[in-house]
Design a protein around this motif. Sequence first.
Motif, PDB file in Angstrom:
ATOM      1  N   UNK A  20       0.832  -1.205   0.000  1.00 54.64           N
ATOM      2  CA  UNK A  20       0.000   0.000   0.000  1.00 54.64           C
ATOM      3  C   UNK A  20       0.868   1.257   0.000  1.00 54.64           C
ATOM      4  N   UNK A  21       1.927   1.253   0.784  1.00 55.21           N
ATOM      5  CA  UNK A  21       2.829   2.400   0.839  1.00 55.21           C
ATOM      6  C   UNK A  21       3.466   2.646  -0.523  1.00 55.21           C
ATOM      7  N   UNK A  22       3.889   1.586  -1.169  1.00 59.95           N
ATOM      8  CA  UNK A  22       4.480   1.687  -2.501  1.00 59.95           C
ATOM      9  C   UNK A  22       3.457   2.220  -3.511  1.00 59.95           C
ATOM     10  N   UNK A  23       2.214   1.747  -3.427  1.00 60.05           N
ATOM     11  CA  UNK A  23       1.170   2.202  -4.344  1.00 60.05           C
ATOM     12  C   UNK A  23       0.880   3.690  -4.146  1.00 60.05           C
ATOM     13  N   UNK A  24       0.753   4.129  -2.891  1.00 58.29           N
ATOM     14  CA  UNK A  24       0.473   5.542  -2.642  1.00 58.29           C
ATOM     15  C   UNK A  24       1.639   6.421  -3.081  1.00 58.29           C
ATOM     16  N   UNK A  25       2.860   5.923  -2.987  1.00 57.72           N
ATOM     17  CA  UNK A  25       4.009   6.651  -3.528  1.00 57.72           C
ATOM     18  C   UNK A  25       3.909   6.800  -5.035  1.00 57.72           C
TER      19      UNK A  25
END
Length: 95
Positions: A20-25
């Motif tokens: 999720x963190x990678x996607x939001x980045x």
Amino acid sequence: MESNINETKYRKAQDRVVKLKRFYGRVFRGILAIIITGAINYYLNEWTHPWFLWVVFGVGLSLSLKAFRLFGTHLLFGKDWEERKVKELMDKDVF
């Protein structure tokens, strides 16, 4: 046995948070790319030829595919939807 289950759940949750963190980045970088190319497009020709829309299309398509892979098909037709639909059809007495 119980600790293994909790540890497995924790690792899966941790993996999900990383994804999720990678996607939001990626969403943030995509929006930044759209803003920068839109500004360049406006500076060069004041949007008489809005070529930056190709960037919007590419970023949007890429993010859509990544979101579909991350969140899966359960967004539209998940288990909750199936259960609600079964109850709805049973209540209507369609059969």
